[in-house]
Scaffold this motif. Structure first.
Motif, short mmCIF file in Angstrom:
data_model
loop_
_atom_site.label_atom_id
_atom_site.label_comp_id
_atom_site.label_asym_id
_atom_site.label_seq_id
_atom_site.Cartn_x
_atom_site.Cartn_y
_atom_site.Cartn_z
N GLY A 1 11.96 -9.06 -5.26
CA GLY A 1 12.74 -8.59 -4.13
C GLY A 1 13.93 -9.47 -3.77
N GLU B 1 8.02 -4.07 -5.62
CA GLU B 1 6.80 -4.87 -5.51
C GLU B 1 6.77 -5.88 -6.66
N LEU C 1 7.43 -14.19 -2.16
CA LEU C 1 7.40 -15.18 -3.24
C LEU C 1 8.43 -14.84 -4.30
N SER D 1 0.81 -1.23 0.00
CA SER D 1 0.00 0.00 0.00
C SER D 1 0.84 1.28 0.00
N1 SAH Z 1 4.99 -2.71 3.13
C1 SAH Z 1 3.61 -2.99 2.75
C2 SAH Z 1 3.22 -4.38 3.22
C3 SAH Z 1 2.61 -5.14 2.10
S1 SAH Z 1 2.40 -6.87 2.35
C4 SAH Z 1 2.65 -1.93 3.25
O1 SAH Z 1 3.05 -1.07 4.04
O2 SAH Z 1 1.49 -1.94 2.85
C5 SAH Z 1 3.83 -7.54 1.53
C6 SAH Z 1 4.01 -7.19 0.07
O3 SAH Z 1 5.18 -7.88 -0.36
C7 SAH Z 1 2.89 -7.65 -0.86
O4 SAH Z 1 2.43 -6.55 -1.59
C8 SAH Z 1 3.56 -8.70 -1.76
O5 SAH Z 1 3.06 -8.70 -3.10
C9 SAH Z 1 5.01 -8.24 -1.71
N2 SAH Z 1 6.00 -9.27 -2.06
C10 SAH Z 1 6.02 -10.59 -1.75
N3 SAH Z 1 7.11 -11.20 -2.25
C11 SAH Z 1 7.83 -10.24 -2.91
C12 SAH Z 1 9.05 -10.23 -3.66
N4 SAH Z 1 9.76 -11.34 -3.86
N5 SAH Z 1 9.46 -9.05 -4.18
C13 SAH Z 1 8.75 -7.91 -4.02
N6 SAH Z 1 7.59 -7.85 -3.33
C14 SAH Z 1 7.12 -9.00 -2.78
#
Ligand code: SAH
Length: 218
Positions: A140, A112, A213, A94
């Motif tokens: 990531g 993301e 993931l 978000s």
């Molecule tokens: N920091 C965010 C938390 C979101 S939940 C906030 O403040 O709203 C975690 C997020 O990590 C999700 O949007 C998910 O899609 C993302 N995510 C999961 N694995 C990821 C990866 N390998 N690389 C980048 N983003 C990833």
């Protein structure tokens, strides 16, 4: 485009939330003040307006979540943010966590893997307030080698292991905060990278995050 209003009622609810975070053990007044300054209801669908200041996670697009305020405060406090820090965040979601870091004066590089979220965030409504956030679509686990090294790395999804490339992209003396899988929960870990490339580990409390993931999702 929805109208963004930060009313006295929102501010009052936010103050109560901040007080509750203090009661739950968050001690950094800098972090609490930054969270008071970032209106969390702006980051949620307007349907959540009345409950945006409850200390819980909520659903956002692409079946992801905005982290619980306590979790955001906890991770931010462990990251020991200083004005001017260059921070890599994994999991933009978000943009709430990234905004709290930006409010603390950090340069935020956030990745993301969900295309839909990245596309929504391209028109981030707070862009003029936080020009110090840069958005990336990618995996990531790979980090951002072209922008390394970073002072700090923050992972906001449940990591199955410590991503080696992210350790590489950290400066010597830099910190990485991440929730690491342990059974069906995650335990919060803070790494401090040493000059020889190895690191010290400090382990903290248990949390529950959405999974980190591999690869990108179109
Ligand atoms: N920091 C965010 C938390 C979101 S939940 C906030 O403040 O709203 C975690 C997020 O990590 C999700 O949007 C998910 O899609 C993302 N995510 C999961 N694995 C990821 C990866 N390998 N690389 C980048 N983003 C990833």
């Amino acid at each position: 485009m929805r109208k963004l209003e930060d009313t006295y009622q929102h501010k009052g609810l936010r103050k109560k939330l901040i007080d509750s975070l203090r009661t739950k053990g968050i001690t950094s007044e800098m972090v609490l003040e930054a969270m008071y300054n970032v209106p969390r209801h702006f980051f949620l669908d307007s349907a959540f307006d009345k409950i945006a200041y409850e200390d819980r996670a909520f659903p956002i697009a692409a079946e992801q979540t905005i982290s619980q305020p306590y979790t955001v405060a906890y991770q931010t406090q462990l990251l020991n943010v200083h004005r001017g820090d260059k921070i890599l965040e994994i999991g933009t979601g978000s943009v709430y966590q990234a905004s709290v870091l930006a409010e603390l004066g950090a340069w935020v590089y956030t990745i993301e893997r969900q295309r839909k979220l990245y596309d929504i965030n391209k028109s981030f409504f707070f862009k003029t307030k936080y020009p110090n956030i840069k958005f990336f679509y990618g995996d990531g686990f790979e980090g951002l080698p072209a922008y390394a090294p970073f002072d700090k790395v923050l992972i906001t999804a449940a990591a199955p292991f410590i991503p080696p490339k992210l350790v590489e992209q950290l400066k010597a003396g830099g910190l990485m905060v991440l929730p690491v899988n342990e059974g069906d929960k995650q335990r919060m870990l803070r790494l401090t990278k040493k000059a020889d490339g190895s690191y010290d580990e400090e382990w903290f409390d248990y949390f529950s995050f959405v999974p980190m993931l591999k690869g990108k999702n179109n």
